[in-house]
Every structure is written in C-alpha cells, then in structure tokens.
Design a protein around this motif. Structure first.
Motif, PDB file in Angstrom:
ATOM      1  N   VAL A  62       0.888  -1.397  -0.025  1.00 30.31           N
ATOM      2  CA  VAL A  62       0.034   0.027  -0.144  1.00 30.31           C
ATOM      3  C   VAL A  62       0.686   1.221   0.036  1.00 30.31           C
ATOM      4  O   VAL A  62       0.446   2.235  -0.714  1.00 30.31           O
ATOM      5  CB  VAL A  62      -0.840  -0.081   1.164  1.00 30.31           C
ATOM      6  CG1 VAL A  62      -1.765   1.308   1.129  1.00 30.31           C
ATOM      7  CG2 VAL A  62      -1.833  -1.193   1.377  1.00 30.31           C
ATOM      8  N   TRP A  66       0.847   4.054  -3.252  1.00 31.61           N
ATOM      9  CA  TRP A  66       0.382   5.207  -3.018  1.00 31.61           C
ATOM     10  C   TRP A  66       1.533   6.330  -3.179  1.00 31.61           C
ATOM     11  O   TRP A  66       1.149   7.499  -3.187  1.00 31.61           O
ATOM     12  CB  TRP A  66      -0.455   5.687  -1.600  1.00 31.61           C
ATOM     13  CG  TRP A  66      -1.670   5.077  -1.669  1.00 31.61           C
ATOM     14  CD1 TRP A  66      -2.291   3.990  -1.062  1.00 31.61           C
ATOM     15  CD2 TRP A  66      -3.011   5.910  -2.247  1.00 31.61           C
ATOM     16  NE1 TRP A  66      -3.703   3.982  -1.255  1.00 31.61           N
ATOM     17  CE2 TRP A  66      -4.035   5.093  -2.080  1.00 31.61           C
ATOM     18  CE3 TRP A  66      -3.032   7.072  -2.677  1.00 31.61           C
ATOM     19  CZ2 TRP A  66      -5.344   5.444  -2.471  1.00 31.61           C
ATOM     20  CZ3 TRP A  66      -4.463   7.527  -3.372  1.00 31.61           C
ATOM     21  CH2 TRP A  66      -5.629   6.465  -3.175  1.00 31.61           C
ATOM     22  N   SER A  69       1.292   7.948  -6.298  1.00 31.15           N
ATOM     23  CA  SER A  69       0.243   8.297  -6.891  1.00 31.15           C
ATOM     24  C   SER A  69      -0.121   9.806  -7.113  1.00 31.15           C
ATOM     25  O   SER A  69       0.829  10.635  -6.606  1.00 31.15           O
ATOM     26  CB  SER A  69      -0.873   8.003  -5.539  1.00 31.15           C
ATOM     27  OG  SER A  69      -0.665   8.849  -4.618  1.00 31.15           O
ATOM     28  N   VAL A 253      -6.591  11.005   2.107  1.00 29.31           N
ATOM     29  CA  VAL A 253      -6.607   9.815   1.621  1.00 29.31           C
ATOM     30  C   VAL A 253      -6.891   8.693   2.654  1.00 29.31           C
ATOM     31  O   VAL A 253      -7.875   7.515   2.368  1.00 29.31           O
ATOM     32  CB  VAL A 253      -5.288   9.403   0.800  1.00 29.31           C
ATOM     33  CG1 VAL A 253      -5.194   7.884   0.420  1.00 29.31           C
ATOM     34  CG2 VAL A 253      -4.892   9.984  -0.433  1.00 29.31           C
ATOM     35  N   TYR A 254      -6.234   8.889   3.762  1.00 27.36           N
ATOM     36  CA  TYR A 254      -6.168   7.892   4.677  1.00 27.36           C
ATOM     37  C   TYR A 254      -7.522   8.036   5.452  1.00 27.36           C
ATOM     38  O   TYR A 254      -8.234   7.002   6.282  1.00 27.36           O
ATOM     39  CB  TYR A 254      -5.226   7.745   5.587  1.00 27.36           C
ATOM     40  CG  TYR A 254      -4.963   9.030   6.638  1.00 27.36           C
ATOM     41  CD1 TYR A 254      -5.639   9.062   7.663  1.00 27.36           C
ATOM     42  CD2 TYR A 254      -3.758   9.515   6.614  1.00 27.36           C
ATOM     43  CE1 TYR A 254      -5.337  10.074   8.498  1.00 27.36           C
ATOM     44  CE2 TYR A 254      -3.132  10.389   7.500  1.00 27.36           C
ATOM     45  CZ  TYR A 254      -4.281  10.909   8.263  1.00 27.36           C
ATOM     46  OH  TYR A 254      -3.797  11.876   9.359  1.00 27.36           O
ATOM     47  N   SER A 255      -8.093   9.393   5.524  1.00 28.97           N
ATOM     48  CA  SER A 255      -9.610   9.683   6.095  1.00 28.97           C
ATOM     49  C   SER A 255     -10.774   8.683   5.051  1.00 28.97           C
ATOM     50  O   SER A 255     -11.633   8.651   5.994  1.00 28.97           O
ATOM     51  CB  SER A 255      -9.711  10.762   6.175  1.00 28.97           C
ATOM     52  OG  SER A 255      -9.933  11.516   5.110  1.00 28.97           O
ATOM     53  N   ALA A 256     -10.327   8.230   4.166  1.00 31.78           N
ATOM     54  CA  ALA A 256     -11.159   7.694   3.200  1.00 31.78           C
ATOM     55  C   ALA A 256     -11.064   6.100   3.338  1.00 31.78           C
ATOM     56  O   ALA A 256     -12.078   5.331   3.168  1.00 31.78           O
ATOM     57  CB  ALA A 256     -11.208   7.995   1.849  1.00 31.78           C
ATOM     58  N   ASN A 257      -9.786   5.709   3.123  1.00 31.54           N
ATOM     59  CA  ASN A 257      -9.424   4.174   3.043  1.00 31.54           C
ATOM     60  C   ASN A 257      -8.907   3.733   4.501  1.00 31.54           C
ATOM     61  O   ASN A 257      -8.667   2.707   4.616  1.00 31.54           O
ATOM     62  CB  ASN A 257      -8.530   3.878   2.150  1.00 31.54           C
ATOM     63  CG  ASN A 257      -7.169   4.506   2.293  1.00 31.54           C
ATOM     64  OD1 ASN A 257      -6.836   5.073   3.326  1.00 31.54           O
ATOM     65  ND2 ASN A 257      -6.450   4.543   1.046  1.00 31.54           N
ATOM     66  N   PHE A 258      -8.812   4.555   5.473  1.00 24.40           N
ATOM     67  CA  PHE A 258      -8.347   4.120   6.678  1.00 24.40           C
ATOM     68  C   PHE A 258      -6.919   3.385   6.813  1.00 24.40           C
ATOM     69  O   PHE A 258      -6.601   2.663   7.554  1.00 24.40           O
ATOM     70  CB  PHE A 258      -9.363   3.001   7.625  1.00 24.40           C
ATOM     71  CG  PHE A 258     -10.787   3.618   7.510  1.00 24.40           C
ATOM     72  CD1 PHE A 258     -10.927   4.818   8.366  1.00 24.40           C
ATOM     73  CD2 PHE A 258     -11.562   3.347   6.442  1.00 24.40           C
ATOM     74  CE1 PHE A 258     -12.214   5.140   8.332  1.00 24.40           C
ATOM     75  CE2 PHE A 258     -13.033   3.799   6.765  1.00 24.40           C
ATOM     76  CZ  PHE A 258     -13.271   4.902   7.486  1.00 24.40           C
ATOM     77  N   LYS A 259      -6.357   3.714   5.981  1.00 21.08           N
ATOM     78  CA  LYS A 259      -4.791   3.179   5.813  1.00 21.08           C
ATOM     79  C   LYS A 259      -3.735   4.319   6.195  1.00 21.08           C
ATOM     80  O   LYS A 259      -3.004   4.898   5.449  1.00 21.08           O
ATOM     81  CB  LYS A 259      -4.492   2.659   4.312  1.00 21.08           C
ATOM     82  CG  LYS A 259      -5.283   1.794   3.632  1.00 21.08           C
ATOM     83  CD  LYS A 259      -5.056   0.194   4.454  1.00 21.08           C
ATOM     84  CE  LYS A 259      -5.902  -0.845   3.768  1.00 21.08           C
ATOM     85  NZ  LYS A 259      -5.630  -2.067   4.278  1.00 21.08           N
ATOM     86  N   THR A 260      -3.839   4.558   7.436  1.00 20.39           N
ATOM     87  CA  THR A 260      -3.127   5.848   8.269  1.00 20.39           C
ATOM     88  C   THR A 260      -1.806   5.457   8.246  1.00 20.39           C
ATOM     89  O   THR A 260      -0.895   6.396   7.445  1.00 20.39           O
ATOM     90  CB  THR A 260      -3.404   5.957   9.490  1.00 20.39           C
ATOM     91  OG1 THR A 260      -4.962   6.030   9.630  1.00 20.39           O
ATOM     92  CG2 THR A 260      -2.916   7.093  10.052  1.00 20.39           C
TER      93      THR A 260
END
Length: 320
Positions: A62, A66, A69, A253-260
């Motif tokens: 991940v 990103w 990206s 981005v991580y607020s949407a996919n939770f991949k902090t």
C-alpha cells in the motif's frame, strides 16, 4: 651482559622511559573493541530492518502503491511551491530586517528588533492560525486615508486565501530567523574592509554588494540551507489551514481508506527524498563559497572508515 643492555635499550625509546612493547599492543585492543561496537550496531540495524520488512502491519504494498500516486505527487508539488516561495519571502524580509537592525537610526533599528522579537516568540503554528482566521479580526481589508476617502477595499476571506495565509505565516516567521543569520554574516566581515572601501569613495550599496556580501555568504549559506530543509518540513503545519500540501493530501486519502500508517510512511518517504536532494545541493553550494578559504572538504564516512581500518591493520614497520 651487553646483549641484555641492548635489548633493554631497544625496548626503551631514546631514553624517555616508555616501553614500546606496551604501546604496540594498544592499537590492536582498540581495534578489536571498535569491531565489536560496529558488530553490535550492525546487529541492531539488522533487527530493525528485519522488523520493518516482515511486519505485515506496515503494508508496504500500500505504501509504494500510494507513493507514486497523483494525489500525493500533487501535494508534493504544492509543498515545494510553499517551501520555495516562503524561503524567498523569508530571505528578502531577513535581509531588510538585518540592514534595519544595523542602521544608525534607532527608530528603524527598534522597529526591526520588535519584529524579530515578536515573530520569533510566537509559534509558527499559532501564526498560521491567525492568518487563516484574519477575517475574524478584519472582515474587510481596505486602503485609504484615515478619516478620508477609501481607495481600495476587499473581503478578507477573498484576499487571504489558505495559500496566501500559509505564505504569510511561514515567510514572515522565516524572515525573523533569517535576519539573525544575515546580521551575523554581515558582522563577521572585518570592518576595516568597509572603512577602506569608503576611503576609496565607494558608495554604501556598492560596498555591501561587492565587498561585504560575498564574504558574508560563507557564514550565511550553511544555516540558510538548514533553514530551507526545516521549511520543507514546517510546511506540514499548513494542513491546519486545509491547504492540500503533501501531508494534508495523505490525510485526505487515509481518512477515506483508513490506511493511516501506510499513507504517513509514503508521505515521509517523499520528505526524506526531497531533504536528501536539498542536503546534496547545500553541500555543493558550501563548497563553491569555500573556495580559496583553505578549508578542505571532509571525506565521506565510508572513505574515512576504510582508511582508518587499513591504518590499524598495518604492522609498525609499514607505511599507510
């Protein structure tokens, strides 16, 4: 009896009473201790690297997915823009403040000193917040004659955008620090050179540009490079203004996919990459301004390590 005397005289160096056999053993013991310390450090590095590679919670797929990206890259471009513009503003403000503080007019020097005191004393995060919410203090920003006609008026929310608020907060704060760096560089130049130039009839601006600044750059450049690298990282505070720089882009981005964690690591890798490029540029700029000063550039860590290891493995009769 004479053989014993010759052996004793060979062990004692030129009558100084020092036993050379004792001294010859010390480098070897020190050499072994150094290798032991290096082995421990390398073992710790290996364990940390092994943990980073094998821990699945880092989610390196991940991270690198990103890393390149478009969203993070666009945030990186905005971060570089903020860094460059804020540093230009900071350097210009710093030069003006440094010259003002050295001016013979005590009013100008006092105002410049107050500016430096204020902007160095208030945290940059607080300054960014003030500029971001300036409309709460001044809803409209106008220009005109007091108690007279108004020439220009605009809504503060329209004029002070998040980008401009970031430039003002970062640039003015940096200007306060740069003023001290520039002032120290100007004061490092021998005053006799300025007096000699005045005796030759040179103008003050010409003296500053042709004589003082070229010599002061040797003192100004190293801390300015450090300030530039620090500015790159300080731009992450602009996320409080909802400006989509690198960190805030990662947060979106991580607020949407939770991949902090993976997104924070990807942003950190970009910061490390750009910092490395800036550090390399700083090295070559410093070498350029140190020409003719008699200072030699330091060898790399690997070169010094190999040279030292080779010198310690030589026998007493060999030359390095």
């Amino acid at each position: 009896m004479s053989a014993t005397t010759n052996e004793s005289s060979s062990d004692v160096a030129s009558g100084d009473g020092i036993d050379r056999t004792l001294l010859l053993g010390r480098p070897h013991r020190r050499h072994g201790l150094q290798w032991l310390t290096a082995g421990i450090v390398l073992f710790v590095i290996f364990m940390v690297a092994y943990s980073l590679v094998t821990n699945p919670r880092f989610e390196w797929d991940v991270v690198f997915g990103w890393f390149a990206s478009e969203r993070l890259f666009s945030g990186l471009i905005r971060t570089l823009e903020l860094t460059a513009i804020s540093m230009v503003v900071g350097i210009l403000v710093g030069i003006i403040l440094a010259l003002a503080r050295l001016a013979p007019n005590f009013v100008i020097a006092g105002v410049a000193s107050f500016f430096v005191w204020f902007f160095r004393g208030v945290p940059v995060f607080v300054q960014l917040l003030f500029w971001g919410f300036i409309a709460a203090i001044y809803p409209r920003i106008s220009l005109g004659i007091p108690f007279g006609p108004e020439f220009f008026s605009v809504d503060a929310n329209v004029l002070i955008t998040p980008f401009l608020a970031a430039i003002l907060g970062l640039g003015l704060n940096e200007g306060a620090y740069m003023s001290e760096i520039v002032r120290a560089g100007l004061l490092s130049v021998n005053r006799g050179q300025t007096e000699a130039a005045k005796a030759l009839g040179m103008r003050r601006l010409t003296i500053l540009w042709r004589i003082v600044l070229p010599q002061a750059m040797k003192v100004i450049i190293p801390p300015t490079g450090n300030q530039t690298i620090s500015m790159l990282k300080t731009t992450s505070l602009v996320s409080v203004l909802a400006f989509p720089e690198l960190l805030y882009s990662a947060q979106l981005v991580y607020s949407a996919n939770f991949k902090t964690i993976p997104l924070l690591i990807a942003a950190s890798l970009w910061y490390l990459l750009v910092t490395s490029v800036l550090s390399l540029g700083q090295y070559y700029i410093e070498r350029h301004y140190n020409r003719g000063s008699g200072k030699q550039q330091k060898k790399s860590i690997l070169t010094r390590f190999m040279t030292k290891a080779r010198s310690q493995t030589l026998t007493p009769g060999e030359q390095p």
